[in-house]
Design a protein around this motif. Structure first.
Motif, PDB file in Angstrom:
ATOM      1  N   CYS A 131       4.766  -3.331  44.012  1.00  0.00           N
ATOM      2  CA  CYS A 131       5.671  -3.093  42.883  1.00  0.00           C
ATOM      3  C   CYS A 131       6.125  -1.832  42.959  1.00  0.00           C
ATOM      4  O   CYS A 131       5.830  -1.029  44.033  1.00  0.00           O
ATOM      5  CB  CYS A 131       4.485  -3.131  41.639  1.00  0.00           C
ATOM      6  SG  CYS A 131       3.116  -1.704  41.828  1.00  0.00           S
ATOM      7  N   SER A 132       6.901  -1.539  42.161  1.00  0.00           N
ATOM      8  CA  SER A 132       7.508  -0.152  42.301  1.00  0.00           C
ATOM      9  C   SER A 132       6.586   0.865  42.287  1.00  0.00           C
ATOM     10  O   SER A 132       7.123   1.959  43.104  1.00  0.00           O
ATOM     11  CB  SER A 132       8.646  -0.011  40.926  1.00  0.00           C
ATOM     12  OG  SER A 132       8.078   0.054  39.924  1.00  0.00           O
ATOM     13  N   LEU A 135       5.342   1.020  45.739  1.00  0.00           N
ATOM     14  CA  LEU A 135       6.325   1.308  46.527  1.00  0.00           C
ATOM     15  C   LEU A 135       6.582   2.902  46.604  1.00  0.00           C
ATOM     16  O   LEU A 135       7.214   3.378  47.857  1.00  0.00           O
ATOM     17  CB  LEU A 135       7.515   0.302  46.227  1.00  0.00           C
ATOM     18  CG  LEU A 135       8.660   0.403  47.582  1.00  0.00           C
ATOM     19  CD1 LEU A 135       8.096  -0.210  48.798  1.00  0.00           C
ATOM     20  CD2 LEU A 135       9.790  -0.451  47.053  1.00  0.00           C
ATOM     21  N   VAL A 153      10.947  -9.728  45.652  1.00  0.00           N
ATOM     22  CA  VAL A 153      10.931  -8.540  45.083  1.00  0.00           C
ATOM     23  C   VAL A 153      10.154  -8.592  43.555  1.00  0.00           C
ATOM     24  O   VAL A 153      10.529  -9.652  42.863  1.00  0.00           O
ATOM     25  CB  VAL A 153      12.285  -8.031  44.987  1.00  0.00           C
ATOM     26  CG1 VAL A 153      12.510  -6.692  44.242  1.00  0.00           C
ATOM     27  CG2 VAL A 153      12.922  -7.894  46.301  1.00  0.00           C
ATOM     28  N   TYR A 154       9.579  -7.789  43.322  1.00  0.00           N
ATOM     29  CA  TYR A 154       8.515  -7.671  42.335  1.00  0.00           C
ATOM     30  C   TYR A 154       9.456  -7.647  40.927  1.00  0.00           C
ATOM     31  O   TYR A 154       9.063  -8.249  39.845  1.00  0.00           O
ATOM     32  CB  TYR A 154       7.426  -6.590  42.438  1.00  0.00           C
ATOM     33  CG  TYR A 154       6.531  -6.573  41.317  1.00  0.00           C
ATOM     34  CD1 TYR A 154       5.298  -7.617  41.439  1.00  0.00           C
ATOM     35  CD2 TYR A 154       6.408  -5.863  39.965  1.00  0.00           C
ATOM     36  CE1 TYR A 154       4.354  -7.606  40.430  1.00  0.00           C
ATOM     37  CE2 TYR A 154       5.340  -6.223  39.030  1.00  0.00           C
ATOM     38  CZ  TYR A 154       4.337  -6.973  39.279  1.00  0.00           C
ATOM     39  OH  TYR A 154       3.507  -6.949  38.400  1.00  0.00           O
ATOM     40  N   HIS A 157      13.323  -2.503  39.330  1.00  0.00           N
ATOM     41  CA  HIS A 157      13.037  -1.218  39.728  1.00  0.00           C
ATOM     42  C   HIS A 157      12.633  -0.995  41.088  1.00  0.00           C
ATOM     43  O   HIS A 157      13.176  -0.254  42.076  1.00  0.00           O
ATOM     44  CB  HIS A 157      12.120  -0.592  38.888  1.00  0.00           C
ATOM     45  CG  HIS A 157      12.059   1.063  39.210  1.00  0.00           C
ATOM     46  ND1 HIS A 157      12.921   1.962  39.013  1.00  0.00           N
ATOM     47  CD2 HIS A 157      11.026   1.751  39.567  1.00  0.00           C
ATOM     48  CE1 HIS A 157      12.629   3.164  39.535  1.00  0.00           C
ATOM     49  NE2 HIS A 157      11.432   3.002  39.815  1.00  0.00           N
ATOM     50  N   THR A 158      11.978  -2.142  41.706  1.00  0.00           N
ATOM     51  CA  THR A 158      11.622  -2.348  43.035  1.00  0.00           C
ATOM     52  C   THR A 158      12.661  -2.367  43.744  1.00  0.00           C
ATOM     53  O   THR A 158      12.819  -1.764  44.816  1.00  0.00           O
ATOM     54  CB  THR A 158      10.321  -3.240  43.274  1.00  0.00           C
ATOM     55  OG1 THR A 158       9.327  -3.053  42.442  1.00  0.00           O
ATOM     56  CG2 THR A 158       9.988  -3.618  44.474  1.00  0.00           C
ATOM     57  N   ARG A 159      13.543  -3.274  43.398  1.00  0.00           N
ATOM     58  CA  ARG A 159      14.790  -3.709  44.072  1.00  0.00           C
ATOM     59  C   ARG A 159      15.623  -2.209  44.395  1.00  0.00           C
ATOM     60  O   ARG A 159      16.001  -2.027  45.468  1.00  0.00           O
ATOM     61  CB  ARG A 159      15.537  -4.543  43.455  1.00  0.00           C
ATOM     62  CG  ARG A 159      17.052  -4.804  43.938  1.00  0.00           C
ATOM     63  CD  ARG A 159      17.310  -5.032  45.550  1.00  0.00           C
ATOM     64  NE  ARG A 159      16.386  -6.244  46.119  1.00  0.00           N
ATOM     65  CZ  ARG A 159      16.146  -6.245  47.335  1.00  0.00           C
ATOM     66  NH1 ARG A 159      16.542  -5.142  48.355  1.00  0.00           N
ATOM     67  NH2 ARG A 159      15.286  -7.389  47.661  1.00  0.00           N
TER      68      ARG A 159
END
Length: 174
Positions: A131-132, A135, A153-154, A157-159
């Protein structure tokens, strides 16, 4: 056995120690093919994990569950079922009721407790992309690569964090 298969096996073994009633995830921080730290998802040290002990000590959870625990099938499942599931919440919602730290977060914390240097290390975990929040912790800890079961990708924001960092993410090659 290649290194990915080896570390995946270790992640699975570490995950087996997780007291989480929802998901068992294990992580291994590795540098030069040597494990510097591991972690699994679960509550911080000394905090009761979900189940009867958590229910007895958590007045807020008691207030939410109210009379639901008077039902015999529910009462029996308090030790085997995530409280969020018992309350009928969808997966990934009402996370304020979950006090577990994620496996990758615990691997970094455990490295810090033992004074292990995480700079330029690789994190292996039997899960999707962190998760962001996690990460961000991994980026700040100097981890340069994350190896996961599936490169899913969760959230958005993670992306964003992935796209704006130099961290490498790949799937296990088993």
């Amino acid at each position: 056995m290649n290194w990915d298969a080896y570390f995946h096996t270790i992640c699975e073994a570490v995950a087996s120690k997780s007291p989480c009633l929802s998901r068992q995830i294990g992580a291994a921080l590795v540098k030069d093919h040597s494990i510097i730290s591991t972690g699994y998802n679960g509550p911080p040290r000394g905090i009761p994990h979900c189940g009867h002990d958590r229910y007895i000590s958590d007045k807020y959870l008691q207030s939410l569950m109210g009379d639901i625990l008077l039902l015999t099938p529910i009462k029996r499942s308090i030790d085997t079922t995530c409280p969020r599931k018992l309350l009928g919440y969808a997966s990934g919602t009402h996370m304020e009721l979950c006090h577990a730290q994620h496996a990758e977060e615990n691997a970094v914390s455990n490295a810090a407790r033992s004074h292990a240097n995480t700079l330029n290390s690789t994190l292996y975990m039997n899960s999707i992309i962190p998760c962001s929040k996690c990460l961000g912790t991994l980026i700040n800890a100097g981890i340069i690569e994350i190896v996961v079961d599936e490169a899913i990708v969760y959230d958005k924001h993670t992306r964003f964090l992935i796209d704006n960092s130099s961290i490498k993410i790949r799937e296990f090659i088993l």
